[in-house]
Design a protein around this motif. Sequence first.
Motif, PDB file in Angstrom:
ATOM      1  N   VAL A  58       0.858  -1.187   0.000  1.00 54.09           N
ATOM      2  CA  VAL A  58       0.000   0.000   0.000  1.00 54.09           C
ATOM      3  C   VAL A  58       0.891   1.233   0.000  1.00 54.09           C
ATOM      4  N   ILE A  59       0.568   2.182  -0.852  1.00 54.68           N
ATOM      5  CA  ILE A  59       1.297   3.454  -0.873  1.00 54.68           C
ATOM      6  C   ILE A  59       0.308   4.558  -0.516  1.00 54.68           C
ATOM      7  N   THR A  60       0.649   5.290   0.545  1.00 56.18           N
ATOM      8  CA  THR A  60      -0.228   6.360   1.021  1.00 56.18           C
ATOM      9  C   THR A  60       0.614   7.569   1.405  1.00 56.18           C
ATOM     10  N   SER A  61      -0.010   8.563   1.998  1.00 60.69           N
ATOM     11  CA  SER A  61       0.685   9.783   2.400  1.00 60.69           C
ATOM     12  C   SER A  61      -0.045  10.354   3.610  1.00 60.69           C
ATOM     13  N   PRO A  62       0.577  11.299   4.303  1.00 64.92           N
ATOM     14  CA  PRO A  62      -0.130  11.928   5.420  1.00 64.92           C
ATOM     15  C   PRO A  62      -1.302  12.782   4.960  1.00 64.92           C
ATOM     16  N   GLU A  63      -1.101  13.547   3.869  1.00 65.72           N
ATOM     17  CA  GLU A  63      -2.093  14.522   3.447  1.00 65.72           C
ATOM     18  C   GLU A  63      -2.274  14.501   1.941  1.00 65.72           C
ATOM     19  N   ILE A  64      -3.240  15.286   1.462  1.00 65.61           N
ATOM     20  CA  ILE A  64      -3.473  15.441   0.030  1.00 65.61           C
ATOM     21  C   ILE A  64      -2.296  16.169  -0.631  1.00 65.61           C
ATOM     22  N   SER A  65      -1.991  15.789  -1.867  1.00 64.86           N
ATOM     23  CA  SER A  65      -0.986  16.460  -2.706  1.00 64.86           C
ATOM     24  C   SER A  65       0.441  16.264  -2.227  1.00 64.86           C
ATOM     25  N   ASP A  66       0.702  15.167  -1.521  1.00 66.70           N
ATOM     26  CA  ASP A  66       2.075  14.842  -1.131  1.00 66.70           C
ATOM     27  C   ASP A  66       2.808  14.081  -2.231  1.00 66.70           C
ATOM     28  N   GLY A  67       2.078  13.567  -3.214  1.00 72.30           N
ATOM     29  CA  GLY A  67       2.725  12.905  -4.346  1.00 72.30           C
ATOM     30  C   GLY A  67       2.646  11.396  -4.358  1.00 72.30           C
ATOM     31  N   LYS A  68       1.763  10.808  -3.570  1.00 68.47           N
ATOM     32  CA  LYS A  68       1.696   9.346  -3.482  1.00 68.47           C
ATOM     33  C   LYS A  68       1.307   8.696  -4.805  1.00 68.47           C
ATOM     34  N   SER A  69       0.405   9.308  -5.558  1.00 71.80           N
ATOM     35  CA  SER A  69      -0.041   8.712  -6.816  1.00 71.80           C
ATOM     36  C   SER A  69       1.057   8.755  -7.873  1.00 71.80           C
ATOM     37  N   THR A  70       1.839   9.826  -7.885  1.00 72.38           N
ATOM     38  CA  THR A  70       2.967   9.912  -8.803  1.00 72.38           C
ATOM     39  C   THR A  70       4.004   8.852  -8.480  1.00 72.38           C
ATOM     40  N   ARG A 195       6.307  15.109   1.249  1.00 73.07           N
ATOM     41  CA  ARG A 195       6.837  16.089   0.293  1.00 73.07           C
ATOM     42  C   ARG A 195       7.632  17.168   1.001  1.00 73.07           C
ATOM     43  N   TYR A 196       8.860  17.354   0.548  1.00 67.63           N
ATOM     44  CA  TYR A 196       9.732  18.372   1.144  1.00 67.63           C
ATOM     45  C   TYR A 196       9.100  19.759   0.996  1.00 67.63           C
ATOM     46  N   GLY A 197       9.152  20.534   2.060  1.00 67.24           N
ATOM     47  CA  GLY A 197       8.628  21.887   2.030  1.00 67.24           C
ATOM     48  C   GLY A 197       7.139  21.978   2.266  1.00 67.24           C
ATOM     49  N   LYS A 198       6.468  20.825   2.400  1.00 71.23           N
ATOM     50  CA  LYS A 198       5.027  20.819   2.613  1.00 71.23           C
ATOM     51  C   LYS A 198       4.657  19.962   3.824  1.00 71.23           C
ATOM     52  N   THR A 199       5.094  18.702   3.814  1.00 68.36           N
ATOM     53  CA  THR A 199       4.712  17.773   4.878  1.00 68.36           C
ATOM     54  C   THR A 199       5.456  18.088   6.165  1.00 68.36           C
ATOM     55  N   GLN A 200       4.739  18.312   7.227  1.00 65.02           N
ATOM     56  CA  GLN A 200       5.338  18.618   8.521  1.00 65.02           C
ATOM     57  C   GLN A 200       5.807  17.336   9.218  1.00 65.02           C
ATOM     58  N   LYS A 201       6.815  17.459  10.059  1.00 60.65           N
ATOM     59  CA  LYS A 201       7.287  16.315  10.835  1.00 60.65           C
ATOM     60  C   LYS A 201       6.170  15.741  11.700  1.00 60.65           C
ATOM     61  N   THR A 202       5.363  16.624  12.252  1.00 64.27           N
ATOM     62  CA  THR A 202       4.292  16.160  13.140  1.00 64.27           C
ATOM     63  C   THR A 202       3.254  15.340  12.374  1.00 64.27           C
ATOM     64  N   THR A 203       2.945  15.748  11.143  1.00 71.20           N
ATOM     65  CA  THR A 203       1.967  14.999  10.365  1.00 71.20           C
ATOM     66  C   THR A 203       2.549  13.683   9.879  1.00 71.20           C
ATOM     67  N   THR A 204       3.849  13.684   9.577  1.00 68.74           N
ATOM     68  CA  THR A 204       4.515  12.439   9.183  1.00 68.74           C
ATOM     69  C   THR A 204       4.523  11.455  10.350  1.00 68.74           C
ATOM     70  N   LYS A 205       4.858  11.962  11.521  1.00 70.01           N
ATOM     71  CA  LYS A 205       4.877  11.109  12.716  1.00 70.01           C
ATOM     72  C   LYS A 205       3.491  10.564  13.005  1.00 70.01           C
ATOM     73  N   ARG A 206       2.477  11.399  12.861  1.00 69.95           N
ATOM     74  CA  ARG A 206       1.103  10.972  13.095  1.00 69.95           C
ATOM     75  C   ARG A 206       0.708   9.856  12.123  1.00 69.95           C
ATOM     76  N   ALA A 207       1.086   9.988  10.857  1.00 67.11           N
ATOM     77  CA  ALA A 207       0.761   8.982   9.856  1.00 67.11           C
ATOM     78  C   ALA A 207       1.395   7.638  10.197  1.00 67.11           C
ATOM     79  N   ILE A 208       2.654   7.665  10.614  1.00 70.52           N
ATOM     80  CA  ILE A 208       3.351   6.430  10.993  1.00 70.52           C
ATOM     81  C   ILE A 208       2.691   5.797  12.209  1.00 70.52           C
ATOM     82  N   GLU A 209       2.328   6.624  13.169  1.00 72.26           N
ATOM     83  CA  GLU A 209       1.673   6.114  14.378  1.00 72.26           C
ATOM     84  C   GLU A 209       0.336   5.449  14.047  1.00 72.26           C
ATOM     85  N   LEU A 210      -0.410   6.026  13.109  1.00 74.60           N
ATOM     86  CA  LEU A 210      -1.703   5.460  12.729  1.00 74.60           C
ATOM     87  C   LEU A 210      -1.533   4.078  12.094  1.00 74.60           C
ATOM     88  N   ILE A 211      -0.514   3.934  11.264  1.00 71.11           N
ATOM     89  CA  ILE A 211      -0.261   2.637  10.631  1.00 71.11           C
ATOM     90  C   ILE A 211       0.238   1.627  11.651  1.00 71.11           C
TER      91      ILE A 211
END
Length: 247
Positions: A58-70, A195-211
């Motif tokens: 599965v390929i996902t991302s924390p938020e919209i427009s992070d580039g997961k589909s690309t 995505r560099y310059g967009k995705t925050q560390k806190t949102t990345t950490k939250r995404a990992i914690e959810l998984i």
Amino acid sequence: MVLFKKKDLNKIDQYTQKNGVRLVNLVDSKSIVAEQIRMIKTNIEFAGVAKNKLKSIVITSPEISDGKSTVSANLAIAWAQSGKRVLFMDADLRRPTLHSTFNLPNNEGLTSILSGQGSVETAIRHTVVGNLDVLVSGIVPPNPAELLGSKQMENLIKWAEEKYDLLIIDTAPVNLVTDGQILATKVDGTVLVVRYGKTQKTTTKRAIELIQHVEGNILGVVARGTQKEVAGYGYGYGYGYGNENSK
């Protein structure tokens, strides 16, 4: 060389939903970007070896427009080009893009199969890329999480794992809806795209914690973009709660 023009990174990307993603590994397989995608593929394979098997991702991302589909589309092509039989499934039932990327109709697809209104044989389509088949999302349903959590979805994943060398599933951002968590429990591993310059560390950490909360197997984090994004488009690959490419 500017491969993709710099955009407002905080703006929701409507282009890919309407026009599909950029298939760099198909149209420019010798480019730096295509080589970076192949490096990501290799890293994911090594992560899979450590877990004994890798038949579904599965390929996902924390938020919209992070580039997961690309990332997922180009990884699917890279694996197919390496000789593996790949099924690329669009399970982002909120903002699907796969049908636009491959210029396919979206009247029949994943939702048709899961709702009992279509068959695998007619829904899965071949592509111009050898070894690569795709399953578009189908009509956007009112109950995506319910469909993805169904026994039918579990059976479809098992079928694909037997039929193909690799199943790659693109799904909705994990911080926004439960779809990614649901699918993480049904596959061999999950890859997170930031995505560099967009995705925050806190949102990345939250995404990992959810998984991790649902005991999903995180294979790694793909950091899309570079510090000099205006000059090009790059990828990095790392493990854990984030890296230097996240704010």
